[in-house]
Design an enzyme around this catalytic site. Structure first.
Site, PDB file in Angstrom:
ATOM      1  N   LYS A  98       0.805  -1.232   0.000  1.00  0.00           N
ATOM      2  CA  LYS A  98       0.000   0.000   0.000  1.00  0.00           C
ATOM      3  C   LYS A  98       0.838   1.283   0.000  1.00  0.00           C
ATOM      4  CE  LYS A  98      -3.953  -1.814   2.631  1.00  0.00           C
ATOM      5  NZ  LYS A  98      -4.862  -1.474   3.734  1.00  0.00           N
ATOM      6  N   ASP A 134      -9.873   2.950   3.235  1.00  0.00           N
ATOM      7  CA  ASP A 134      -9.838   2.356   4.581  1.00  0.00           C
ATOM      8  C   ASP A 134     -10.497   3.246   5.641  1.00  0.00           C
ATOM      9  OD1 ASP A 134      -8.627  -0.024   3.856  1.00  0.00           O
ATOM     10  OD2 ASP A 134      -6.591   0.691   4.240  1.00  0.00           O
TER      11      ASP A 134
END
Ligand code: ATR
Length: 305
Positions: A98, A134
């Site tokens: 990520k 997220d």
């Protein structure tokens, strides 16, 4: 048209198992027009994303398929070159890719820039964009609970998941206290948050007890309590009171020791399944313009767990 046969959300029942979680499909018909989505990770074998995304694709009858692809960190630039070369319609990134993806996209969303991580690649006007769902996925998981009315949060951990959660909370004016085994990381994260109401501290018993007593929302963003270490908790039992809303980003086990304590004390406990599902649903929406049926995705995840 790609047909994903079988009832969505039936993962684990009457489906093929080929090692790892089974896909909630019985047969896939792919054509030259099928849009291909993927999750890149290392490891990726245990990702629940294929199960939940393919369940949503099947429920909506879309001509799409979502596949897990193992990408070594050193190969991420080449893999993202492959996204461009092969025209993948959208990609999720998971551990440990990520952060590295931030430097490899054409455009970054504000969320991805501030948390320094990308979990979703999508196309906008020919540009490959990086975004993180997220934080919003976490916030969505508090919908319909008193968690969205919280004033003060105690966040345990200062890693990647914590960054997403802390920005989502701080952006909404919630006062955030971050406790971490390595206190410098907590202080650095607190200093990066918007507003002036955040602070970082060590995860020592007295500090935790004081911060928990002042908080209405407690969020565990550490891996403490994750299977197979089910007997561990990041917070002493006596820190949890009836009025607390306790979130644990862990979803395996579904009830961690922290959440069991919350339940026994009469506090509201929420596990990480909804955040997992919601961050996936938000990626899906970015790619297709359609908000997928989150209950179908959740059933696929819980079936695969
Ligand atoms: P993620 O992306 O899941 O957030 P991460 O970035 O590696 O993963 O962060 C893990 C977090 O859990 C960190 O806050 C870590 O604390 P340190 O910063 O001190 O490393 C915390 N953590 C992991 N194992 C822990 C343990 N056994 N006790 C306390 N904290 C732990």
């Amino acid at each position: 048209m790609a047909r994903l046969r079988g009832a969505a959300g039936r993962a684990g029942s009457g489906t093929k198992k080929m090692g790892g979680p089974s896909l909630p499909i019985e047969m896939v018909e792919l054509t030259g027009k099928t849009r291909v989505y993927a999750v890149f990770g290392c490891p990726v074998e245990h990702s629940l994303s294929p199960a939940m995304h393919n369940a949503a694709i099947a429920a909506l009858g879309l001509d799409c398929v979502y596949v897990p692809l193992r990408v070594e960190p050193a190969d991420l630039p080449a893999a993202i070159g492959g996204v461009r070369a092969m025209g993948l319609a959208g990609v999720n990134l998971t551990i440990p890719l990520k952060e590295a993806a931030v430097a490899l996209v054409d455009e970054l969303s504000d969320e991805a820039r501030e948390i320094g991580a990308v979990n979703t690649l999508f196309w906008k006007d020919g540009a490959l964009c990086g975004h993180s769902t997220d934080g919003e996925g976490f916030w969505m998981s508090l919908e319909g609970t008193p968690g969205q009315s919280a004033k003060r949060a105690l966040v345990l951990g200062a890693g990647g998941a914590s960054r997403a959660v802390c920005f989502a909370l701080a952006r909404r004016g919630i006062e955030v206290t971050i406790a971490n085994r390595t206190p410098e990381r907590a202080r650095e994260l607190a200093a990066a948050l918007p507003g002036s109401h955040a602070h970082g501290m060590p995860a020592e018993p007295e500090d935790l007890a004081r911060a928990a007593a002042a908080a209405d929302l407690i969020v565990n963003c550490t891996s403490v309590g994750m299977s197979p270490n089910d007997s561990e908790s990041p917070l002493a039992e006596n820190c949890i009171e009836r009025g607390h809303i306790v979130c644990d980003l862990i979803y395996n086990p579904r009830e961690t020791l922290l959440l069991r304590t919350a339940r026994e004390k009469g506090a509201l406990g929420l596990n990480g399944v909804d955040m997992l599902v919601n961050q996936g649903a938000l990626s899906f929406q970015l790619w297709t313009g359609i908000m997928p049926p989150v209950q179908v995705m959740k059933a696929a995840v819980t079936g695969a767990l």
